[in-house]
Write a protein that holds these residues in place. Structure first.
Motif, PDB file in Angstrom:
ATOM      1  N   GLU A  71       0.835  -1.195   0.000  1.00 61.25           N
ATOM      2  CA  GLU A  71       0.000   0.000   0.000  1.00 61.25           C
ATOM      3  C   GLU A  71       0.875   1.253   0.000  1.00 61.25           C
ATOM      4  OE1 GLU A  71      -3.182  -0.584   2.881  1.00 61.25           O
ATOM      5  OE2 GLU A  71      -3.241   1.606   3.124  1.00 61.25           O
ATOM      6  N   LEU A  72       1.891   1.259   0.880  1.00 59.88           N
ATOM      7  CA  LEU A  72       2.800   2.412   0.961  1.00 59.88           C
ATOM      8  C   LEU A  72       3.502   2.640  -0.372  1.00 59.88           C
ATOM      9  CD1 LEU A  72       4.527   1.843   4.435  1.00 59.88           C
ATOM     10  CD2 LEU A  72       2.937   3.668   3.841  1.00 59.88           C
ATOM     11  N   VAL A  73       4.003   1.547  -0.968  1.00 58.24           N
ATOM     12  CA  VAL A  73       4.730   1.684  -2.226  1.00 58.24           C
ATOM     13  C   VAL A  73       3.802   2.188  -3.331  1.00 58.24           C
ATOM     14  CG1 VAL A  73       5.953   0.425  -4.035  1.00 58.24           C
ATOM     15  CG2 VAL A  73       6.450  -0.056  -1.650  1.00 58.24           C
ATOM     16  N   ALA A  74       2.590   1.620  -3.389  1.00 50.51           N
ATOM     17  CA  ALA A  74       1.673   1.985  -4.476  1.00 50.51           C
ATOM     18  C   ALA A  74       1.257   3.445  -4.352  1.00 50.51           C
ATOM     19  CB  ALA A  74       0.449   1.077  -4.454  1.00 50.51           C
ATOM     20  N   ILE A  75       0.811   3.859  -3.161  1.00 52.36           N
ATOM     21  CA  ILE A  75       0.312   5.231  -3.002  1.00 52.36           C
ATOM     22  C   ILE A  75       1.432   6.228  -3.201  1.00 52.36           C
ATOM     23  CG2 ILE A  75      -0.760   6.880  -1.435  1.00 52.36           C
ATOM     24  CD1 ILE A  75      -2.274   4.592  -0.191  1.00 52.36           C
ATOM     25  N   ILE A 109       4.148  10.790   2.888  1.00 56.28           N
ATOM     26  CA  ILE A 109       4.706  12.074   2.451  1.00 56.28           C
ATOM     27  C   ILE A 109       6.202  11.931   2.185  1.00 56.28           C
ATOM     28  CG2 ILE A 109       5.206  14.444   3.157  1.00 56.28           C
ATOM     29  CD1 ILE A 109       2.602  14.336   4.821  1.00 56.28           C
ATOM     30  N   ALA A 110       6.920  11.309   3.140  1.00 55.70           N
ATOM     31  CA  ALA A 110       8.377  11.180   2.981  1.00 55.70           C
ATOM     32  C   ALA A 110       8.722  10.348   1.756  1.00 55.70           C
ATOM     33  CB  ALA A 110       8.978  10.557   4.239  1.00 55.70           C
ATOM     34  N   PHE A 111       8.070   9.194   1.590  1.00 56.09           N
ATOM     35  CA  PHE A 111       8.379   8.331   0.439  1.00 56.09           C
ATOM     36  C   PHE A 111       8.037   9.029  -0.872  1.00 56.09           C
ATOM     37  CE2 PHE A 111       7.621   4.394   3.272  1.00 56.09           C
ATOM     38  CZ  PHE A 111       8.898   4.487   3.749  1.00 56.09           C
ATOM     39  N   SER A 112       6.878   9.711  -0.911  1.00 58.53           N
ATOM     40  CA  SER A 112       6.474  10.365  -2.161  1.00 58.53           C
ATOM     41  C   SER A 112       7.491  11.412  -2.564  1.00 58.53           C
ATOM     42  CB  SER A 112       5.121  11.059  -2.017  1.00 58.53           C
ATOM     43  OG  SER A 112       4.183  10.194  -1.479  1.00 58.53           O
ATOM     44  N   MET A 113       7.881  12.254  -1.584  1.00 59.92           N
ATOM     45  CA  MET A 113       8.807  13.333  -1.917  1.00 59.92           C
ATOM     46  C   MET A 113      10.166  12.770  -2.312  1.00 59.92           C
ATOM     47  SD  MET A 113       7.724  16.125   0.911  1.00 59.92           S
ATOM     48  CE  MET A 113       8.535  17.553   0.248  1.00 59.92           C
ATOM     49  N   GLY A 173       4.413  10.172  -6.129  1.00 62.13           N
ATOM     50  CA  GLY A 173       5.783  10.510  -6.528  1.00 62.13           C
ATOM     51  C   GLY A 173       5.891  10.809  -8.012  1.00 62.13           C
ATOM     52  N   ILE A 174       5.246   9.987  -8.832  1.00 60.13           N
ATOM     53  CA  ILE A 174       5.370  10.181 -10.281  1.00 60.13           C
ATOM     54  C   ILE A 174       4.623  11.451 -10.700  1.00 60.13           C
ATOM     55  CG2 ILE A 174       3.394   8.886 -11.216  1.00 60.13           C
ATOM     56  CD1 ILE A 174       6.899   8.278 -12.395  1.00 60.13           C
TER      57      ILE A 174
END
Lengths: 97, 246
Positions: free
Chosen positions: B24-28, B102-106, B33-34
């Motif tokens: 879920e974390l990776v997908a969202i 938020i951290a992973f996306s950025m 992110g993209i």
């Protein structure tokens, strides 16, 4: 030339030049991954920031400071790699291609 | 030392629960992110140094600092400011789940933007010139030529980035989230069988990244098939000049 001579005089200098950008990149990744050892309790930069932010109740200040120290280190690593890349390339040293 | 397989079997459902959160974390964050990466990459290749400055600083910061620092900065750092705690933002920033997203996306936005920039710059110059010669406006060029071309070029590298993000998502466990790693640590605290449980978690990560690699291979062979297509020269032409065969 003997085999060791071929390796050290001909192959290694060329391999070194081609491998440097990749190695520099890898070194940076490793530098940032050292932050992970704080999870198992080694007293490195990240752990110190964690302890300091816990006792001063100013987590943002200390994590930001840690971030900038890491940033400085990676910038330094980038510059060092760039200099090494230049030194390993005869063309940039002024030799004619 | 004794090796206990049954403990893996017993706690497999909990590990799979953690796996679900990891995915879920990776997908969202991959999706967010993209979306962030596209404008960043386009700004990064701009001719104006003023437009380039922001994405450059952003990418420099997120690629130059460890992901762990970024996660802690958002999760622990935000609580230092009373203004943040009083605002509606606190509903989001007080939850480890959203802080991780938020951290992973950025973070992934910075890495992906750099990949997309590389892809945009790898587009053969002639194709852009052809688009210009046809009188396409800049936005139209970006939409019809630059982005579709960059997409094909960036695909293999982006698959790599997704796998790095999958492994990076294990850091969510440091801010109390029960993702695959967090769940494994919780189970180990109860059963005291670190080897078995971490082995199981490792195998699950391996399987997920294997699946990612497979998916990207398929996607790539489908989207970049023109590269693998064997060009057939009509027989009449080779009769005129055999060199046309290549």
């Amino acid at each position: 030339m003997t085999r060791p001579q071929t390796f050290f005089r001909i192959i290694l200098p060329q391999v070194w030049r081609l491998a440097l950008p990749g190695l520099g990149n890898l070194f940076q990744v490793l530098l940032k991954d050292t932050a992970l050892v704080s999870v198992v309790g080694l007293d490195e930069l990240m752990r110190q920031a964690y302890v300091a932010s816990g006792s001063t109740k100013e987590p943002f200040t200390f994590y930001m400071a840690a971030a900038f120290i890491y940033l400085g280190l990676t910038a330094l690593a980038t510059i060092a790699t760039m200099l090494m890349e230049r030194a390993s390339n005869p063309v940039s040293r002024g030799a004619r291609a | 030392m004794s090796w206990d397989w049954s403990v893996i079997l017993k706690y497999l459902p909990r590990l799979l629960e953690g796996t679900w959160l990891t995915l879920e974390l990776v997908a969202i964050s991959g999706l967010i992110g993209i979306i962030l990466a596209l404008p960043l990459a386009l700004m990064r290749v701009s001719a104006s140094p003023w437009v380039r400055a922001f994405p450059f600083a952003y990418i420099f910061f997120f690629r130059g600092t460890p992901l762990l620092v970024q996660i802690f900065l958002i999760y622990y750092g935000a609580s230092q400011f009373e203004a943040v705690k009083q605002s509606v933002l606190w509903n989001v920033l007080s939850q480890p789940y959203w802080c991780a997203i938020i951290a992973f996306s950025m973070n992934t936005a910075a890495y992906s933007a750099e990949l997309i920039r590389g892809a945009i710059q790898a587009i053969p110059r002639g194709e852009i010139e052809a688009a210009e010669a046809l009188g396409m406006s800049k936005p139209l060029q970006v939409r019809r030529i630059v982005l579709p071309r960059a997409f094909g070029i960036v695909l293999p590298a982006y698959g790599n980035e997704l796998i790095l993000m999958l492994k990076g998502s294990s850091l969510a466990s440091t801010i109390t989230l029960l993702d695959l790693t967090g769940m494994a640590r919780t189970i180990i605290a109860r059963t005291y069988t670190p080897l078995e449980i971490f082995l199981a978690a490792g195998v699950i990560y391996l399987l997920i990244s294997g699946a990612f690699i497979g998916c990207f291979r398929l996607l790539e062979s489908r989207l970049n098939r023109y590269q693998y297509y064997r060009h057939q020269v009509p027989a009449e032409l080779t009769k005129i000049d055999p060199r046309l065969q290549d």
